[in-house]
Scaffold this motif. Sequence first.
Motif, PDB file in Angstrom:
ATOM      1  N   SER A 188       0.388  -1.101   0.150  1.00 23.26           N
ATOM      2  CA  SER A 188      -0.008   0.359   0.109  1.00 23.26           C
ATOM      3  C   SER A 188       1.308   0.993   0.070  1.00 23.26           C
ATOM      4  O   SER A 188       0.882   2.413  -0.587  1.00 23.26           O
ATOM      5  N   ASN A 191       2.624   1.384  -3.046  1.00 24.73           N
ATOM      6  CA  ASN A 191       1.107   2.583  -4.418  1.00 24.73           C
ATOM      7  C   ASN A 191       1.027   4.414  -4.103  1.00 24.73           C
ATOM      8  O   ASN A 191       1.013   4.505  -4.902  1.00 24.73           O
ATOM      9  N   ALA A 192       1.005   4.076  -2.232  1.00 29.32           N
ATOM     10  CA  ALA A 192       0.349   5.341  -2.333  1.00 29.32           C
ATOM     11  C   ALA A 192       2.094   6.075  -2.903  1.00 29.32           C
ATOM     12  O   ALA A 192       1.622   7.537  -3.340  1.00 29.32           O
ATOM     13  N   VAL A 194       4.086   6.105  -5.197  1.00 30.57           N
ATOM     14  CA  VAL A 194       4.122   5.865  -7.106  1.00 30.57           C
ATOM     15  C   VAL A 194       2.691   7.465  -8.020  1.00 30.57           C
ATOM     16  O   VAL A 194       2.721   7.070  -8.564  1.00 30.57           O
ATOM     17  N   GLY A 195       1.696   7.003  -6.994  1.00 34.71           N
ATOM     18  CA  GLY A 195       0.371   8.037  -6.989  1.00 34.71           C
ATOM     19  C   GLY A 195       0.704   9.383  -6.583  1.00 34.71           C
ATOM     20  O   GLY A 195       0.081  10.065  -7.001  1.00 34.71           O
ATOM     21  N   GLU A 196       1.807   9.493  -5.928  1.00 40.60           N
ATOM     22  CA  GLU A 196       2.464  11.397  -5.968  1.00 40.60           C
ATOM     23  C   GLU A 196       3.018  11.794  -7.503  1.00 40.60           C
ATOM     24  O   GLU A 196       3.259  10.776  -8.175  1.00 40.60           O
ATOM     25  N   GLU A 197       1.895  12.951  -7.151  1.00 34.37           N
ATOM     26  CA  GLU A 197       1.923  13.967  -8.302  1.00 34.37           C
ATOM     27  C   GLU A 197       3.626  13.950  -8.831  1.00 34.37           C
ATOM     28  O   GLU A 197       3.638  13.803 -10.058  1.00 34.37           O
ATOM     29  N   GLY A 353      -2.606   8.830   3.198  1.00 37.18           N
ATOM     30  CA  GLY A 353      -1.744   9.713   2.267  1.00 37.18           C
ATOM     31  C   GLY A 353      -0.950  10.741   3.252  1.00 37.18           C
ATOM     32  O   GLY A 353       0.082  10.761   2.853  1.00 37.18           O
ATOM     33  N   GLU A 357       4.192  11.812   1.502  1.00 34.74           N
ATOM     34  CA  GLU A 357       4.733  12.539   0.647  1.00 34.74           C
ATOM     35  C   GLU A 357       6.517  13.218   1.224  1.00 34.74           C
ATOM     36  O   GLU A 357       7.287  13.994   0.398  1.00 34.74           O
TER      37      GLU A 357
END
Length: 464
Positions: A188, A191-192, A194-197, A353, A357
């Motif tokens: 998880s 995936n989180a 990788v999902g960062e802008e 989330g 970051e």
Amino acid sequence: MARGRVPLVAIVGRANVGKSTLFNRLIKRKAAVVHDKPGVTRDRIYGTARYMGHVFDVVDTGGIGASGELEEQVRKQAQVAVEEADVIVLLTDGIEGLHPIDEELADMVRKSGKPVILAVNKMESPKRDVSEFYRLGLGEPFPISALHGTGVEDLCEEIVSWLPKVEPPEEEAVHIAIVGRPNVGKSSILNAIVGEERAIVHEQPGTTRDAIDTPMTWDGQRVVLIDTAGVRRRSKVKEALEYFCVVRALRAIRRCDVALVVIDSVEGVTDQDKKIAGYAEEEGKGIVLVANKWDLVKAEVERRKREAKGEEVSERELQRTFKLVAKDYERIVREGFWFLPYAPVVLTSAVTGEGIERLIPTALRVQEERRKRVPTGRLNRVIQEAVASHQPPPKGTKRGKIYYATQPRVEPPTFVFFVNDPDLFPQEYLRYLERKVREAFGFEGTPIKFVLRGKKGKVEEVMP
């Protein structure tokens, strides 16, 4: 092939055939090694073997369960080993002869399509015959004595002939491993991230069985995330075999620059968490302690707060409470990982989330610390001031003296001390010097190594 991946050789077989003895023989270990830090004992079911310029990792699939190891457990060990390994050594017992479990294991490994080497142990006497083992259909048996070393060299030659080729590592990228116990949220978190802008993911499928690599660019820096095995596919065998989870973590750690050691915030720090973090420290890797599932802790805090004060709880008051709880929880994490006071702690929730970051920037900062070099002159001033404030304790009529210090290596930072006698510097004093070095130069998130060189050529290498 992934960065610096070392091939894995698994020793499988039923109980009491000598798997651990062969394991120790291959890795050239004379006795069990126990870490000197309580709670961080090494299992040592995993080690590195070297033969004629070849390097390969070895895993001993024995070692779980006491005497009277169950047949079902042996089967599970073999199944996991078949899934993980590049080369399999099926070990049998030349004294007891062919056993029904040997035949069952032979059928299992044969179906894997991987190289399988049949070894017959306890063949100290030349009168013993291995001909019955041809019935297993695995080719010529290798008669060996793991205890005395007879025939082991021939076995090693056969092993290295089947090892896959290893490509050199991609040096430019920073390799970050996400490691931890099962169900702490490693996939998880991946995936989180990788999902960062700011994360630009490069489409490249995993190239190895034992880990999935995700190349990406983060704020212009090339990064490779190393995901522990099994997170994107169902394992053929339930990952209840805890020792293999440690093996997977260690293999990922060995390939990385920085390890994100993930724990479950609800469960807190466990012995297994300490073990995995201890491996990262022993390998000289950067370490970031990640307490995941922080949203669950906050939810429980909010529930108790509302129960105590009713529904009239302002958002501002909740946020103030969360900050206090976070500060207290970070202290608890540090107490659990007391042997890693230099490692940063990040509280995360892969679900909401929160904190995600901060992970890559923190890991990159730690990697910079691993690469840091300090000026020799300033280093010696720091050491001289430390010794002037607190000298090494006397040992009889003698006392340790430090003549000169330098930093010849990085990753991890390594300091060489030229001394009168390494034996005159107890571990407590070296930890004192480590604290002074860190106070002066930082080295956040990275172990540092000391090498003591004595006048008479004696050398001692330690991790304070």
